[in-house]
Design a protein around this motif. Sequence first.
Motif: not given
Length: 121
Positions: A64-66, A88, A90-91
């Motif tokens: 994830s990109d978190d 990568t 976005s989840d």
Amino acid sequence: MSARPEPADQPAVVVAGDALVDLTPARTADDAAAFQPRPGGSCLNVAAGLGRLRVPTALLARISDDHFGDLLRAHLAASGTRLTHALTASDPTTLAAMHLREDPYDSCPFTLHIPPEATLG
């Protein structure tokens, strides 16, 4: 015609699978119960271990990109694991909360927190 990568540029091992964050029990400075996020997932652990042994290794996983994904990437990079095969996403990152028990011989149960759109690997 594009140049073909040298064999030394290619990982000797590509580990495919899960990359998640383990939330392990901890205590705050004022002794309140808390959780400490730690990189986890069996495949991530294998890739990081091989990287620390200086085996040219890459992890093939969705990361994830978190904030937790940043933690996973930093851990893998510090271990020498290549991120060339990591995708990568976005989840949100999958979280596994550990629940320790008083009995040291009891199993270590955990709860997976997997939102429908979460990255599991």
